[in-house]
Design an enzyme around this catalytic site. Structure first.
Site, short mmCIF file in Angstrom:
data_model
loop_
_atom_site.label_atom_id
_atom_site.label_comp_id
_atom_site.label_asym_id
_atom_site.label_seq_id
_atom_site.Cartn_x
_atom_site.Cartn_y
_atom_site.Cartn_z
N ALA A 67 0.87 -1.17 0.00
CA ALA A 67 0.00 0.00 0.00
C ALA A 67 0.92 1.22 0.00
CB ALA A 67 -0.88 -0.02 1.24
N GLY A 112 0.68 -4.91 0.96
CA GLY A 112 -0.53 -4.99 0.16
C GLY A 112 -0.30 -5.71 -1.17
N GLU A 115 -0.56 -9.27 -0.32
CA GLU A 115 -1.98 -9.53 -0.04
C GLU A 115 -2.79 -9.61 -1.34
OE1 GLU A 115 -1.80 -6.21 2.75
OE2 GLU A 115 -2.79 -7.47 4.24
N GLU A 135 4.88 -4.90 7.22
CA GLU A 135 4.12 -3.87 7.94
C GLU A 135 4.67 -3.56 9.32
OE1 GLU A 135 2.78 -6.20 6.04
OE2 GLU A 135 1.14 -5.37 4.88
N1 CO8 Z 1 4.60 3.21 -0.93
C1 CO8 Z 1 4.97 4.36 -1.50
N2 CO8 Z 1 6.10 4.50 -2.23
C2 CO8 Z 1 6.88 3.41 -2.37
C3 CO8 Z 1 6.56 2.18 -1.79
C4 CO8 Z 1 5.34 2.08 -1.05
N3 CO8 Z 1 4.91 0.94 -0.49
N4 CO8 Z 1 7.53 1.29 -2.09
C5 CO8 Z 1 8.42 1.94 -2.85
N5 CO8 Z 1 8.04 3.23 -3.01
C6 CO8 Z 1 8.73 4.30 -3.75
C7 CO8 Z 1 9.94 4.80 -2.97
O1 CO8 Z 1 9.55 5.75 -2.02
C8 CO8 Z 1 10.75 5.39 -4.10
O2 CO8 Z 1 10.21 6.65 -4.44
P1 CO8 Z 1 11.19 7.91 -4.74
O3 CO8 Z 1 11.97 7.49 -5.95
O4 CO8 Z 1 10.24 9.03 -5.01
O5 CO8 Z 1 12.05 8.07 -3.54
C9 CO8 Z 1 10.49 4.47 -5.28
O6 CO8 Z 1 9.29 3.78 -4.95
C10 CO8 Z 1 11.56 3.44 -5.48
O7 CO8 Z 1 11.76 2.77 -4.24
P2 CO8 Z 1 13.22 2.59 -3.57
O8 CO8 Z 1 14.13 3.71 -3.98
O9 CO8 Z 1 13.01 2.36 -2.11
O10 CO8 Z 1 13.70 1.26 -4.31
P3 CO8 Z 1 14.73 0.17 -3.74
O11 CO8 Z 1 15.02 -0.74 -4.89
O12 CO8 Z 1 15.85 0.81 -3.04
O13 CO8 Z 1 13.88 -0.65 -2.64
C11 CO8 Z 1 11.95 -1.78 -1.78
C12 CO8 Z 1 12.77 -1.41 -3.03
C13 CO8 Z 1 12.73 -2.77 -0.92
C14 CO8 Z 1 10.67 -2.47 -2.27
C15 CO8 Z 1 11.62 -0.51 -0.97
O14 CO8 Z 1 11.07 0.46 -1.85
C16 CO8 Z 1 10.64 -0.73 0.14
O15 CO8 Z 1 11.00 -1.26 1.19
N6 CO8 Z 1 9.37 -0.31 -0.07
C17 CO8 Z 1 8.36 -0.38 0.96
C18 CO8 Z 1 7.85 -1.80 1.11
C19 CO8 Z 1 6.82 -1.87 2.21
O16 CO8 Z 1 7.08 -1.60 3.37
N7 CO8 Z 1 5.58 -2.27 1.83
C20 CO8 Z 1 4.49 -2.41 2.77
C21 CO8 Z 1 3.71 -1.16 2.86
S1 CO8 Z 1 2.48 -1.23 4.13
C22 CO8 Z 1 1.24 -2.10 3.46
O17 CO8 Z 1 1.28 -2.55 2.34
C23 CO8 Z 1 0.05 -2.29 4.34
C24 CO8 Z 1 -1.16 -2.80 3.59
C25 CO8 Z 1 -2.39 -2.62 4.39
C26 CO8 Z 1 -2.78 -1.19 4.51
C27 CO8 Z 1 -3.90 -0.98 5.44
C28 CO8 Z 1 -4.50 0.39 5.29
C29 CO8 Z 1 -4.64 1.18 6.49
#
Ligand code: CO8
Length: 258
Positions: A67, A112, A115, A135
């Site tokens: 998400a 997400g 999921e 998460e």
């Molecule tokens: N949300 C928003 N932006 C994201 C997300 C995300 N989940 N994942 C990546 N991005 C963005 C980064 O911020 C970055 O943006 P920018 O270039 O503007 O800085 C761009 O995508 C590229 O990402 P990275 O530079 O971080 O790329 P890397 O190759 O270094 O890393 C990863 C890749 C490992 C996937 C890393 O991006 C990461 O850890 N992302 C987050 C993963 C995460 O924690 N996902 C879970 C999110 S929580 C969730 O899904 C809960 C679901 C239920 C919600 C309930 C509602 C209330």
């Protein structure tokens, strides 16, 4: 169907839905979920034209990286509930779509994204795919069904390990624990997913639909009730011309025309 954050394509009875926010690694924000909701609603109504569905992510790096964290960061409890409810609606639509849905997991499937993948009926993954429920690193729990569908899919112990640690696993490990059905080299993933989608699309569509219903609803029942439910759905098949065509074709030594 024209959308901003997803791409919808349809040919030969197969629909392909691509989450298309590559700059955010295809993270699901509200707009993307709303677009998915309206796309899936149309797909559900078109059982005549669409017999199987593939969901994938754009680019070669990410299926869906979760998400959208920027969207969620300022939310209060009411906002969190509204967003989680929307996500749950979309996941349930995927799970209950009349047509089978294949997740072609082409990279990160986190939070997400994992999921969404486990709401699909079948998961194929590329060899560079990574799975996880991170998460707890963000101070939240999964909110689109991860604490519910993951234990049902891979068992409580393995699910707990992923949910409590927030660690990522690679596609080989995901295949070993039954989180994905098969793993392919990245360049073969879509071809193999399309092959399976085409095979499903060539079968009796009513029978495939009832199979999905029988598995999904039956898994919520005890075995006796599940078998009684299957018996009713089996009987229903004999009210459809598909059964006559399928069985006649076998006896006449020809391919069925569904
Ligand atoms: N949300 C928003 N932006 C994201 C997300 C995300 N989940 N994942 C990546 N991005 C963005 C980064 O911020 C970055 O943006 P920018 O270039 O503007 O800085 C761009 O995508 C590229 O990402 P990275 O530079 O971080 O790329 P890397 O190759 O270094 O890393 C990863 C890749 C490992 C996937 C890393 O991006 C990461 O850890 N992302 C987050 C993963 C995460 O924690 N996902 C879970 C999110 S929580 C969730 O899904 C809960 C679901 C239920 C919600 C309930 C509602 C209330």
């Amino acid at each position: 169907m024209a959308f901003e954050n997803i791409v919808f394509e349809q040919s030969d009875g197969i629909a392909k839905i691509t989450i298309n926010r590559p700059k955010a690694l295809n993270a699901l924000n509200k707009q993307t979920l709303l677009e998915l909701q309206s796309c899936l609603a149309e797909v559900a109504l078109n059982t005549a034209g669409i017999r199987s569905v593939i969901i994938t992510g754009s680019g070669e790096k990410s299926f869906v990286a979760g998400a959208d964290i920027s969207y969620m960061q300022p939310l209060d409890p009411a906002g969190g509930k509204t967003f989680a409810s929307l996500g749950h609606k979309v996941m349930a639509m995927v799970e209950n779509l009349p047509q089978p849905v294949i997740a072609a997991v082409n990279g990160f499937a986190l939070g997400g994204g994992c999921e969404l993948a486990i709401s699909c009926d079948i998961r194929y993954a590329s060899d560079n795919a990574k799975f996880g429920q991170p998460e707890v690193n963000l101070g939240v729990i999964p909110g689109f069904g991860g604490t519910q569908r993951l234990p049902r899919l891979i068992g409580k112990g393995l699910a707990n390990e992923l949910l409590f640690s927030g660690k990522m696993i690679d596609s080989a490990e995901a295949e070993r624990i039954g989180l994905v059905n098969r793993v392919y080299p990245q360049e073969q993933l879509m071809e193999e997913s399309m092959k399976l989608a085409a095979m499903i699309a060539s079968r009796g569509p009513g029978a495939v639909r009832l199979c999905k219903e029988s598995v999904n609803n039956g898994m919520e029942m005890d075995l006796n009730r599940g078998c009684a439910y299957e018996t009713d759905l089996f009987a229903l098949c004999f009210a459809d011309e598909e059964q006559q065509e399928g069985m006649s074709a076998f006896l006449e030594k020809r391919s069925p025309k569904f």
